[in-house]
Design a protein around this motif. Structure first.
Motif, PDB file in Angstrom:
ATOM      1  N   GLN A  54     -39.522  19.927  75.538  1.00  0.00           N
ATOM      2  CA  GLN A  54     -38.338  19.452  76.233  1.00  0.00           C
ATOM      3  C   GLN A  54     -37.661  18.410  75.340  1.00  0.00           C
ATOM      4  N   LEU A  55     -36.420  18.659  74.970  1.00  0.00           N
ATOM      5  CA  LEU A  55     -35.743  17.775  74.020  1.00  0.00           C
ATOM      6  C   LEU A  55     -35.733  16.326  74.475  1.00  0.00           C
ATOM      7  N   GLU A  56     -35.517  16.099  75.770  1.00  0.00           N
ATOM      8  CA  GLU A  56     -35.446  14.730  76.274  1.00  0.00           C
ATOM      9  C   GLU A  56     -36.701  13.930  75.963  1.00  0.00           C
ATOM     10  N   ASP A  57     -37.823  14.626  75.813  1.00  0.00           N
ATOM     11  CA  ASP A  57     -39.105  13.947  75.605  1.00  0.00           C
ATOM     12  C   ASP A  57     -39.410  13.668  74.141  1.00  0.00           C
ATOM     13  N   VAL A  58     -38.695  14.321  73.222  1.00  0.00           N
ATOM     14  CA  VAL A  58     -39.103  14.223  71.816  1.00  0.00           C
ATOM     15  C   VAL A  58     -38.090  13.526  70.917  1.00  0.00           C
ATOM     16  N   VAL A  59     -36.848  13.352  71.375  1.00  0.00           N
ATOM     17  CA  VAL A  59     -35.857  12.644  70.564  1.00  0.00           C
ATOM     18  C   VAL A  59     -35.962  11.145  70.835  1.00  0.00           C
ATOM     19  N   ALA A  60     -35.360  10.344  69.958  1.00  0.00           N
ATOM     20  CA  ALA A  60     -35.471   8.888  70.071  1.00  0.00           C
ATOM     21  C   ALA A  60     -34.297   8.228  69.364  1.00  0.00           C
ATOM     22  N   PRO A  61     -34.056   6.942  69.610  1.00  0.00           N
ATOM     23  CA  PRO A  61     -33.017   6.225  68.877  1.00  0.00           C
ATOM     24  C   PRO A  61     -33.446   6.016  67.423  1.00  0.00           C
ATOM     25  N   PRO A  62     -32.574   5.515  66.562  1.00  0.00           N
ATOM     26  CA  PRO A  62     -32.983   5.170  65.196  1.00  0.00           C
ATOM     27  C   PRO A  62     -34.141   4.174  65.211  1.00  0.00           C
ATOM     28  N   VAL A  82     -28.304  17.198  75.052  1.00  0.00           N
ATOM     29  CA  VAL A  82     -29.352  16.333  75.580  1.00  0.00           C
ATOM     30  C   VAL A  82     -28.746  14.974  75.927  1.00  0.00           C
ATOM     31  N   ARG A  83     -29.210  14.399  77.036  1.00  0.00           N
ATOM     32  CA  ARG A  83     -28.760  13.082  77.464  1.00  0.00           C
ATOM     33  C   ARG A  83     -29.840  12.058  77.095  1.00  0.00           C
ATOM     34  N   ASP A  84     -29.443  10.973  76.428  1.00  0.00           N
ATOM     35  CA  ASP A  84     -30.440   9.966  76.059  1.00  0.00           C
ATOM     36  C   ASP A  84     -30.638   8.957  77.181  1.00  0.00           C
ATOM     37  N   GLY A  85     -31.501   7.979  76.947  1.00  0.00           N
ATOM     38  CA  GLY A  85     -31.854   7.014  77.972  1.00  0.00           C
ATOM     39  C   GLY A  85     -30.747   6.087  78.383  1.00  0.00           C
ATOM     40  N   THR A  86     -29.670   6.020  77.609  1.00  0.00           N
ATOM     41  CA  THR A  86     -28.526   5.163  77.945  1.00  0.00           C
ATOM     42  C   THR A  86     -27.409   5.946  78.624  1.00  0.00           C
ATOM     43  N   GLY A  87     -27.603   7.244  78.817  1.00  0.00           N
ATOM     44  CA  GLY A  87     -26.590   8.065  79.470  1.00  0.00           C
ATOM     45  C   GLY A  87     -25.647   8.771  78.529  1.00  0.00           C
ATOM     46  N   VAL A  88     -25.791   8.556  77.219  1.00  0.00           N
ATOM     47  CA  VAL A  88     -24.930   9.237  76.241  1.00  0.00           C
ATOM     48  C   VAL A  88     -25.347  10.704  76.147  1.00  0.00           C
ATOM     49  N   PRO A 132     -22.153   4.927  70.067  1.00  0.00           N
ATOM     50  CA  PRO A 132     -23.589   5.018  70.302  1.00  0.00           C
ATOM     51  C   PRO A 132     -24.358   5.328  69.025  1.00  0.00           C
ATOM     52  N   LYS A 133     -25.675   5.211  69.122  1.00  0.00           N
ATOM     53  CA  LYS A 133     -26.538   5.479  67.981  1.00  0.00           C
ATOM     54  C   LYS A 133     -26.854   6.971  67.880  1.00  0.00           C
ATOM     55  N   ILE A 134     -26.995   7.452  66.644  1.00  0.00           N
ATOM     56  CA  ILE A 134     -27.367   8.844  66.407  1.00  0.00           C
ATOM     57  C   ILE A 134     -28.798   9.056  66.898  1.00  0.00           C
ATOM     58  N   LEU A 135     -29.048  10.169  67.541  1.00  0.00           N
ATOM     59  CA  LEU A 135     -30.409  10.477  67.971  1.00  0.00           C
ATOM     60  C   LEU A 135     -31.245  10.977  66.796  1.00  0.00           C
ATOM     61  N   PHE A 173     -41.881   5.579  73.451  1.00  0.00           N
ATOM     62  CA  PHE A 173     -41.565   6.897  72.896  1.00  0.00           C
ATOM     63  C   PHE A 173     -42.816   7.606  72.389  1.00  0.00           C
ATOM     64  N   LEU A 174     -43.739   6.861  71.797  1.00  0.00           N
ATOM     65  CA  LEU A 174     -44.957   7.472  71.280  1.00  0.00           C
ATOM     66  C   LEU A 174     -45.830   8.036  72.403  1.00  0.00           C
ATOM     67  N   THR A 175     -45.825   7.396  73.553  1.00  0.00           N
ATOM     68  CA  THR A 175     -46.644   7.870  74.668  1.00  0.00           C
ATOM     69  C   THR A 175     -45.928   8.907  75.532  1.00  0.00           C
ATOM     70  N   ARG A 176     -44.624   9.058  75.344  1.00  0.00           N
ATOM     71  CA  ARG A 176     -43.857   9.988  76.167  1.00  0.00           C
ATOM     72  C   ARG A 176     -44.274  11.429  75.935  1.00  0.00           C
ATOM     73  N   ASP A 177     -44.505  11.791  74.672  1.00  0.00           N
ATOM     74  CA  ASP A 177     -44.861  13.169  74.346  1.00  0.00           C
ATOM     75  C   ASP A 177     -45.593  13.176  73.003  1.00  0.00           C
ATOM     76  N   ALA A 178     -46.588  14.033  72.893  1.00  0.00           N
ATOM     77  CA  ALA A 178     -47.369  14.115  71.654  1.00  0.00           C
ATOM     78  C   ALA A 178     -46.544  14.609  70.485  1.00  0.00           C
ATOM     79  N   HIS A 179     -45.361  15.192  70.784  1.00  0.00           N
ATOM     80  CA  HIS A 179     -44.498  15.695  69.720  1.00  0.00           C
ATOM     81  C   HIS A 179     -43.213  14.873  69.588  1.00  0.00           C
ATOM     82  N   ASN A 180     -43.202  13.678  70.158  1.00  0.00           N
ATOM     83  CA  ASN A 180     -42.022  12.831  69.984  1.00  0.00           C
ATOM     84  C   ASN A 180     -41.807  12.536  68.505  1.00  0.00           C
ATOM     85  N   ILE A 181     -40.558  12.492  68.094  1.00  0.00           N
ATOM     86  CA  ILE A 181     -40.215  12.321  66.676  1.00  0.00           C
ATOM     87  C   ILE A 181     -40.771  11.032  66.089  1.00  0.00           C
ATOM     88  N   PHE A 182     -41.028  10.027  66.931  1.00  0.00           N
ATOM     89  CA  PHE A 182     -41.581   8.779  66.409  1.00  0.00           C
ATOM     90  C   PHE A 182     -42.997   8.957  65.863  1.00  0.00           C
TER      91      PHE A 182
END
Length: 426
Positions: A18-26, A175-181, A408-411, A38-47
């Motif tokens: 699920q994209l929402e679980d694996v993307v993150a801010p810079p 995908v919608r990020d945590g700030t609503g963007v 906003p910041k690039i995902l 972010f690290l605990t959100r998903d084992a495949h999070n980009i962080f």
């Protein structure tokens, strides 16, 4: 001249995650607590690739960089990350609201050939710090991949580039990020559209908005790889992944970078020391930003407890006080504040200003208000403009630390660049 090329990007396989679980801010705008979230959100999070944990017992052979490399290889093998088949540009829209206004920022992700700073093709506006570039270099050496983009600006008054790309775009994700963007990514593989954009960008410089450390790191890595594989400028390590945005785009927003002083100081001390250059005017917290917006260049608001004061600048006297600085710098809000308030009035030397235990920074006035209520001295500043950034970069100068906050910041995680050192790009 700026050489931009399409590439076969790596993207998350949306059938497996699920994209929402694996993307993150810079990586450089998150706190340690946010990193852990972010690290605990998903084992495949980009962080897990971009900003993994530092663990007790880490050493030269087992550390956050080697773990990132192993995960990266594992995700490729298991199809968590998949490579696009056609070289493409990735048109990228961000839809957001600011001060009750709906905006869309338009740009695109591509590869840009690395150029030495001396060429003037890529123009910075900030200094870099060796501790940061060392961290990014270790990650790049270990993974041979770029997981996030450098953000650059270019001039396109008629917005021809983004309009042409949008015409040829094939939507890939939303995908919608945590700030609503809302982030929308499209693939553009049409040869004519790519050639059109390359031709328009080729004769002009690119201005770094965010990512000075990533660019500096990529230069160092390129030089290391050239010693191994030779000077062929088309090999993959000669390129860096960038997000490019027209500086004339309506959705390009620079927010102010407000300051919070962590040491105990009083507004009354400033009123006396700054009286030759600023007029101190009481202002309510509710109207502080509005009043600051109407005040002359160089003005700022100081907040302490329940007290808030607008320091209205005498611009002519301030320009005289800073006459020894280049004109491109002395007209900046952050320069005026740094030189006259932090250095002269409060007495902090340049080295002290770089210490993270002295100042914190935020684009949000509400965070400054909250800090003031907790006993800190907070400052509201006006934002740097795109025109000022361009002028400073064109003059070969650098701004004070934390002068811009692009929003906003690039995902991180929408598209990645895996570098085969022997692959040629055209």
């Amino acid at each position: 001249m700026a050489i931009v090329v399409p590439f076969c990007g790596l993207r998350y396989n949306q059938e497996k995650i699920q994209l929402e679980d694996v993307v993150a801010p810079p990586y450089d705008v998150v706190s340690p607590a946010q990193q852990e979230t972010f690290l605990t959100r998903d084992a495949h999070n980009i962080f897990h690739l971009e900003l993994g944990r530092v663990l007790p017992g880490d050493n030269e052979t087992e550390n956050r960089y080697t773990r990132a490399s192993q995960r990266f290889k594992d995700w490729l093998t298991k199809g968590i990350l998949i490579r696009d088949k056609e070289p493409s540009f990735y048109y990228y829209e961000m839809a957001f609201s600011l001060e009750e206004k709906s905006l869309v920022r338009r740009g695109f992700i591509c590869l840009v050939r690395l150029e030495d700073w001396s060429s003037g093709v890529i123009r910075p506006h900030e200094r870099t710090f060796e501790s940061v570039t060392s961290d990014r270099l270790k990650l790049l050496r270990s993974c041979q991949a770029q997981f996030s983009q450098v953000f650059c600006l270019y001039s396109d008054p008629r917005l021809q580039t983004v309009k042409r790309l949008k015409e040829a775009a094939q939507e890939l994700l939303e995908v919608r990020d945590g700030t609503g963007v809302i982030h929308r990514l499209f693939r553009v593989s049409e040869t004519k559209a790519i050639r059109f954009v390359r031709r328009l960008l080729e004769p002009q410089p690119l201005y770094i908005a965010d990512g000075h450390h990533r660019y500096t790191t990529a230069l160092t890595y390129r030089n290391e790889m050239r010693r191994i594989y030779g000077p062929n400028p088309h090999l993959a390590f000669n390129y860096i992944m960038m997000y490019l945005c027209p500086m004339e785009d309506e959705g390009l927003v620079i927010l102010p970078t407000h300051r919070i002083l962590k040491e105990s100081r009083l507004i009354s001390d400033l009123e006396v020391s700054l009286s030759p250059l600023f007029k101190a005017l009481p202002v309510t917290k509710e109207r502080a930003e509005e009043e600051l917006g109407r005040a002359p260049k160089g003005s700022f608001v100081a907040l302490e407890g329940e007290e808030s004061v607008l320091f209205e600048a005498d611009t002519e006297r301030i320009m005289e006080a800073l006459k020894d600085l280049p004109p491109e710098l002395r007209s900046l809000e952050v320069t005026i504040f740094t030189e006259l308030v932090l250095k002269r009035a409060l007495g902090y030397p340049e080295d002290r200003l770089k210490s993270p235990d002295l100042l914190s920074f935020t684009p949000w006035a509400r965070e400054v208000l909250a800090a003031a209520r907790q006993g800190h001295l907070g400052f509201l500043l006006k934002p740097t403009t795109v025109a000022e950034l361009k002028a400073v970069s064109d003059a070969g100068l650098t701004m004070p630390h934390k002068s811009t906050y692009f929003y906003p910041k690039i995902l991180t995680g929408l598209v990645l660049y895996h570098m085969d050192p022997q692959e040629e790009l055209r």
